[in-house]
Design a protein around this motif. Structure first.
Motif, PDB file in Angstrom:
ATOM      1  N   VAL A 132     165.568  -6.619 181.231  1.00 18.03           N
ATOM      2  CA  VAL A 132     165.755  -6.179 179.316  1.00 18.03           C
ATOM      3  C   VAL A 132     166.154  -7.069 178.179  1.00 18.03           C
ATOM      4  O   VAL A 132     165.549  -7.101 177.171  1.00 18.03           O
ATOM      5  CB  VAL A 132     166.880  -4.724 178.810  1.00 18.03           C
ATOM      6  CG1 VAL A 132     168.210  -5.662 179.385  1.00 18.03           C
ATOM      7  CG2 VAL A 132     167.215  -4.418 177.491  1.00 18.03           C
ATOM      8  N   THR A 133     167.045  -8.051 178.690  1.00 17.19           N
ATOM      9  CA  THR A 133     166.703  -9.298 177.444  1.00 17.19           C
ATOM     10  C   THR A 133     165.633  -9.406 177.507  1.00 17.19           C
ATOM     11  O   THR A 133     164.976 -10.644 176.459  1.00 17.19           O
ATOM     12  CB  THR A 133     167.823 -10.273 178.399  1.00 17.19           C
ATOM     13  OG1 THR A 133     169.059  -9.990 178.322  1.00 17.19           O
ATOM     14  CG2 THR A 133     167.453 -12.105 176.963  1.00 17.19           C
ATOM     15  N   VAL A 134     164.702 -10.121 178.526  1.00 17.12           N
ATOM     16  CA  VAL A 134     163.145 -10.516 178.049  1.00 17.12           C
ATOM     17  C   VAL A 134     162.270  -9.615 177.542  1.00 17.12           C
ATOM     18  O   VAL A 134     161.482 -10.267 176.481  1.00 17.12           O
ATOM     19  CB  VAL A 134     162.330 -10.830 179.640  1.00 17.12           C
ATOM     20  CG1 VAL A 134     160.833 -11.140 179.898  1.00 17.12           C
ATOM     21  CG2 VAL A 134     163.369 -11.983 180.554  1.00 17.12           C
ATOM     22  N   GLU A 135     162.212  -8.412 177.576  1.00 19.09           N
ATOM     23  CA  GLU A 135     161.319  -7.668 176.933  1.00 19.09           C
ATOM     24  C   GLU A 135     161.815  -8.243 175.849  1.00 19.09           C
ATOM     25  O   GLU A 135     161.076  -7.889 174.718  1.00 19.09           O
ATOM     26  CB  GLU A 135     161.527  -6.266 177.147  1.00 19.09           C
ATOM     27  CG  GLU A 135     160.894  -5.101 177.148  1.00 19.09           C
ATOM     28  CD  GLU A 135     161.013  -4.818 175.583  1.00 19.09           C
ATOM     29  OE1 GLU A 135     160.022  -3.686 174.686  1.00 19.09           O
ATOM     30  OE2 GLU A 135     161.693  -4.679 175.090  1.00 19.09           O
ATOM     31  N   GLU A 136     163.398  -7.581 174.832  1.00 21.14           N
ATOM     32  CA  GLU A 136     163.654  -8.059 173.615  1.00 21.14           C
ATOM     33  C   GLU A 136     163.060  -9.383 173.200  1.00 21.14           C
ATOM     34  O   GLU A 136     162.153  -9.697 172.241  1.00 21.14           O
ATOM     35  CB  GLU A 136     164.773  -7.760 173.694  1.00 21.14           C
ATOM     36  CG  GLU A 136     165.843  -8.027 172.119  1.00 21.14           C
ATOM     37  CD  GLU A 136     166.644  -8.352 171.887  1.00 21.14           C
ATOM     38  OE1 GLU A 136     167.961  -8.538 170.834  1.00 21.14           O
ATOM     39  OE2 GLU A 136     167.546  -8.052 172.975  1.00 21.14           O
ATOM     40  N   ILE A 137     163.325 -10.464 173.592  1.00 25.13           N
ATOM     41  CA  ILE A 137     162.878 -11.597 173.176  1.00 25.13           C
ATOM     42  C   ILE A 137     161.216 -11.867 173.300  1.00 25.13           C
ATOM     43  O   ILE A 137     161.016 -12.338 172.180  1.00 25.13           O
ATOM     44  CB  ILE A 137     163.315 -12.715 174.792  1.00 25.13           C
ATOM     45  CG1 ILE A 137     165.143 -13.111 174.439  1.00 25.13           C
ATOM     46  CG2 ILE A 137     162.697 -13.864 173.625  1.00 25.13           C
ATOM     47  CD1 ILE A 137     165.375 -13.535 174.949  1.00 25.13           C
ATOM     48  N   ASN A 138     160.625 -11.381 174.302  1.00 24.69           N
ATOM     49  CA  ASN A 138     158.563 -11.535 173.900  1.00 24.69           C
ATOM     50  C   ASN A 138     158.079 -10.479 172.579  1.00 24.69           C
ATOM     51  O   ASN A 138     157.419 -10.803 172.520  1.00 24.69           O
ATOM     52  CB  ASN A 138     158.187 -10.881 175.492  1.00 24.69           C
ATOM     53  CG  ASN A 138     158.767 -11.629 176.491  1.00 24.69           C
ATOM     54  OD1 ASN A 138     158.875 -12.904 176.006  1.00 24.69           O
ATOM     55  ND2 ASN A 138     158.406 -11.655 177.635  1.00 24.69           N
ATOM     56  N   SER A 139     158.882  -9.165 172.945  1.00 24.46           N
ATOM     57  CA  SER A 139     158.196  -8.130 171.982  1.00 24.46           C
ATOM     58  C   SER A 139     159.352  -8.794 170.246  1.00 24.46           C
ATOM     59  O   SER A 139     158.269  -7.713 170.069  1.00 24.46           O
ATOM     60  CB  SER A 139     158.603  -6.839 172.231  1.00 24.46           C
ATOM     61  OG  SER A 139     160.108  -6.468 172.230  1.00 24.46           O
ATOM     62  N   ARG A 140     160.416  -8.177 170.451  1.00 28.65           N
ATOM     63  CA  ARG A 140     161.275  -8.299 169.043  1.00 28.65           C
ATOM     64  C   ARG A 140     161.405  -9.715 168.207  1.00 28.65           C
ATOM     65  O   ARG A 140     162.407  -9.990 167.186  1.00 28.65           O
ATOM     66  CB  ARG A 140     162.165  -7.545 169.093  1.00 28.65           C
ATOM     67  CG  ARG A 140     161.421  -5.818 169.116  1.00 28.65           C
ATOM     68  CD  ARG A 140     162.913  -4.893 169.036  1.00 28.65           C
ATOM     69  NE  ARG A 140     163.791  -5.078 170.217  1.00 28.65           N
ATOM     70  CZ  ARG A 140     163.182  -4.149 171.340  1.00 28.65           C
ATOM     71  NH1 ARG A 140     162.370  -3.585 171.455  1.00 28.65           N
ATOM     72  NH2 ARG A 140     164.361  -4.028 172.310  1.00 28.65           N
ATOM     73  N   HIS A 141     161.825 -10.985 169.293  1.00 26.46           N
ATOM     74  CA  HIS A 141     161.533 -12.091 168.557  1.00 26.46           C
ATOM     75  C   HIS A 141     163.811 -12.468 168.785  1.00 26.46           C
ATOM     76  O   HIS A 141     163.618 -13.001 167.351  1.00 26.46           O
ATOM     77  CB  HIS A 141     160.493 -12.409 168.019  1.00 26.46           C
ATOM     78  CG  HIS A 141     159.429 -12.478 168.626  1.00 26.46           C
ATOM     79  ND1 HIS A 141     158.476 -13.245 169.422  1.00 26.46           N
ATOM     80  CD2 HIS A 141     158.216 -11.962 168.036  1.00 26.46           C
ATOM     81  CE1 HIS A 141     157.594 -13.129 169.227  1.00 26.46           C
ATOM     82  NE2 HIS A 141     157.867 -12.096 168.611  1.00 26.46           N
ATOM     83  N   THR A 142     164.286 -11.488 169.272  1.00 24.59           N
ATOM     84  CA  THR A 142     165.323 -11.240 169.147  1.00 24.59           C
ATOM     85  C   THR A 142     166.356 -11.580 170.390  1.00 24.59           C
ATOM     86  O   THR A 142     165.979 -10.965 171.090  1.00 24.59           O
ATOM     87  CB  THR A 142     166.156 -10.219 168.437  1.00 24.59           C
ATOM     88  OG1 THR A 142     165.844  -8.959 168.704  1.00 24.59           O
ATOM     89  CG2 THR A 142     165.303 -10.201 166.907  1.00 24.59           C
ATOM     90  N   ASN A 143     168.039 -11.865 170.221  1.00 27.51           N
ATOM     91  CA  ASN A 143     168.777 -11.612 171.422  1.00 27.51           C
ATOM     92  C   ASN A 143     169.999 -11.696 171.120  1.00 27.51           C
ATOM     93  O   ASN A 143     170.827 -11.820 170.904  1.00 27.51           O
ATOM     94  CB  ASN A 143     169.077 -12.974 172.129  1.00 27.51           C
ATOM     95  CG  ASN A 143     169.510 -12.801 173.295  1.00 27.51           C
ATOM     96  OD1 ASN A 143     170.177 -11.889 173.478  1.00 27.51           O
ATOM     97  ND2 ASN A 143     169.237 -13.536 174.858  1.00 27.51           N
ATOM     98  N   LYS A 144     170.044 -10.091 170.733  1.00 27.52           N
ATOM     99  CA  LYS A 144     171.484  -8.942 169.731  1.00 27.52           C
ATOM    100  C   LYS A 144     172.511  -9.201 170.259  1.00 27.52           C
ATOM    101  O   LYS A 144     173.428  -9.612 169.908  1.00 27.52           O
ATOM    102  CB  LYS A 144     170.672  -7.701 169.209  1.00 27.52           C
ATOM    103  CG  LYS A 144     169.488  -7.530 168.485  1.00 27.52           C
ATOM    104  CD  LYS A 144     169.534  -5.812 167.879  1.00 27.52           C
ATOM    105  CE  LYS A 144     168.316  -5.859 166.947  1.00 27.52           C
ATOM    106  NZ  LYS A 144     169.124  -6.586 165.922  1.00 27.52           N
ATOM    107  N   GLN A 145     172.901  -8.957 171.507  1.00 25.77           N
ATOM    108  CA  GLN A 145     173.329  -9.051 172.626  1.00 25.77           C
ATOM    109  C   GLN A 145     174.452 -10.459 171.855  1.00 25.77           C
ATOM    110  O   GLN A 145     175.852 -10.546 171.637  1.00 25.77           O
ATOM    111  CB  GLN A 145     173.706  -9.668 173.869  1.00 25.77           C
ATOM    112  CG  GLN A 145     174.714  -9.069 175.043  1.00 25.77           C
ATOM    113  CD  GLN A 145     174.986  -9.970 176.068  1.00 25.77           C
ATOM    114  OE1 GLN A 145     173.626  -8.959 177.022  1.00 25.77           O
ATOM    115  NE2 GLN A 145     175.743  -9.719 177.378  1.00 25.77           N
TER     116      GLN A 145
END
Length: 339
Positions: free
Chosen positions: A37-50
C-alpha cells in the motif's frame, strides 16, 4: 551533476526524506518498502502520508516491494530500516547482489545498536554482505529530522567511512542547497554518537514533562555529551567526533525537537507511563528504548561511569520515579569536571 542510481531500503520518514533529497539532485531513485500500500501511494500520488503528511515527493522516485529490483543497477544503497531489521535486510540484500553479480556502496543511515550483539548498523551490514558485493561502506550521521529535511530546512550531516573516497562519493550524490554533507573517517565515533544521543533525548523529554527549565537542560546536555564521549573513547573513537555533527549536533536536534520520537517518549515517561504504554502510544520505532538497555550493559562491560544513562535505564526498566532518579543524580559524590 552526475546522475547516480540510488536504492533506498526503508520507506519510513527518514528513508523517504533521504530518497527525496537524492531525487532532487537528479539521481535515479528506487525506494524499497515492505508494504504494497505504501508503494502504491508513492508511485501514484507521490506522498507517504503515514510518515510525512501531505508533502509531495519528487516524481522521479519509484517505489517497489521487490528488493532485488530496487538494487538492480544501483551504485549506492542507503540502508534506512530500523536497527532490529538491519541484519535481516542485509542478508536479503547480499542474496540479491549475488544473483545480480553486482557490487555497491552501502550507506548505513540507521542510528542504534543491535541488542543481542551490541553491533553498529555498519558492522551488521559488513558481517552479512560478502566483500565482493561491497564496493565501500559508509555511515550517514548528524542532526537531521525527516520532517525538517522534507520541507527544506537547511540541514547538515556527515558521511563517514574508513575510505574517505567513499564518503566523498556519498557527499557528492546527496549534497544540495539545503542538505549539506561533510565527510569524516571516524565510523565508530559517528555510530556511537548517533545511538547514544537517543538515550539522552529520552531524559530531555522527561525533564520537559516535569517542568524543569534551562539550567537542568544545560546540565543534561553537557554531562550527557561527556558520557557519550567517554564511552566513545573506550572504543577508540576520536573525542572530537562528539563535538561535531554526529555528536553534539545530533544530540541537540534529538533532545530538543518535537519531531524526535525519543524526546516525545521521554515526555510520556515523565508523565508516569509504562514502557508498553509509551510504545503503544507512539506507533513507531523508538530506538532509544532498546539502546538504553544496550548502553547499560556496555557501560558495565567497559567500566565507564554513565550516571545519566543509568538513570534513564532505571526509569525505563526498573520503573523508578523520574524525580527520584534526578535527585539521585544530584546527590552523587562531588568530583572534578571532565570525569
Amino acid at each position: 551533476m552526475k546522475q547516480t542510481k540510488i536504492a533506498v531500503l526503508g520507506a519510513g520518514s527518514w528513508g523517504t526524506a533521504l530518497a527525496n533529497v537524492a531525487a532532487e539532485n537528479g539521481n535515479q531513485i528506487m525506494l524499497w518498502a515492505h508494504r504494497a500500500v505504501t508503494v502504491e501511494e508513492i508511485n501514484s500520488r507521490h506522498t507517504n502520508k503515514q510518515y510525512l503528511g501531505d508533502r509531495v515527493l519528487q516524481a522521479n522516485i519509484q517505489a517497489t516491494t521487490d528488493l532485488k529490483a530496487a538494487v538492480d543497477g544501483a551504485e549506492i544503497v542507503l540502508s534506512v530500516v530500523p536497527t532490529k531489521a538491519t541484519r535481516e535486510v542485509a542478508k536479503q540484500l547480499n542474496q540479491a547482489l549475488v544473483e545480480l553479480r553486482q557490487s555497491v556502496i552501502i550507506v548505513a543511515a540507521t542510528k542504534g545498536l543491535e541488542p543481542e550483539t551490541y553491533k553498529f548498523a555498519s558492522q551488521m551490514i559488513e558481517e552479512e554482505v560478502m566483500p565482493q558485493n561491497l564496493t565501500g561502506l559508509a555511515v550517514l550521521a548528524g542532526p537531521s529530522h525527516a520532517e525538517g529535511v522534507i520541507k527544506h530546512d537547511p540541514t547538515t550531516v556527515v558521511a563517514v567511512s574508513k575510505q574517505l573516497s567513499i564518503a566523498k562519493q556519498v557527499q557528492a550524490a546527496m549534497s544540495n542547497a539545503t542538505f549539506r554533507v561533510y565527510t569524516n573517517d571516524d565510523v565508530v565515533g559517528a555510530e556511537l554518537g548517533g545511538a547514544l544521543k537517543n538515550v539522552i533525548a529520552i531524559a530531555a523529554g522527561t525533564l520537559q514533562s516535569l517542568g524543569y527549565d534551562a539550567n537542568a537542560k544545560a546540565a543534561l546536555f553537557t554531562r550527557g555529551l561527556n558520557e557519550m564521549t567517554q564511552l566513545g573513547r573506550s572504543y577508540g573513537a576520536n573525542a572530537m567526533t562528539f563535538m561535531g555533527l554526529a555528536g553534539v549536533g545530533d544530540l541537540f536536534a534529538t533532545a530538543t525537537s518535537e519531531h524526535s520520537r525519543n524526546f516525545k517518549a521521554g515526555m510520556q515517561f515523565g508523565q508516569g507511563k509504562t514502557m508498553d504504554e509509551v510504545i503503544d502510544n507512539m506507533g513507531m520505532v523508538i530506538e532509544g528504548i532498546s539502546t538504553t538497555k544496550v548502553v547499560h550493559d556496555l557501560a558495565q562491560q567497559k567500566g565507564v561511569e554513565m550516571p545519566i544513562s543509568e538513570a534513564v535505564y532505571q526509569v525505563l526498566y526498573a520503573q523508578e520515579d523520574p524525580k527520584i532518579a534526578i535527585n539521585n543524580l544530584m546527590e552523587r559524590p562531588l568530583q572534578q569536571e571532565g570525569k
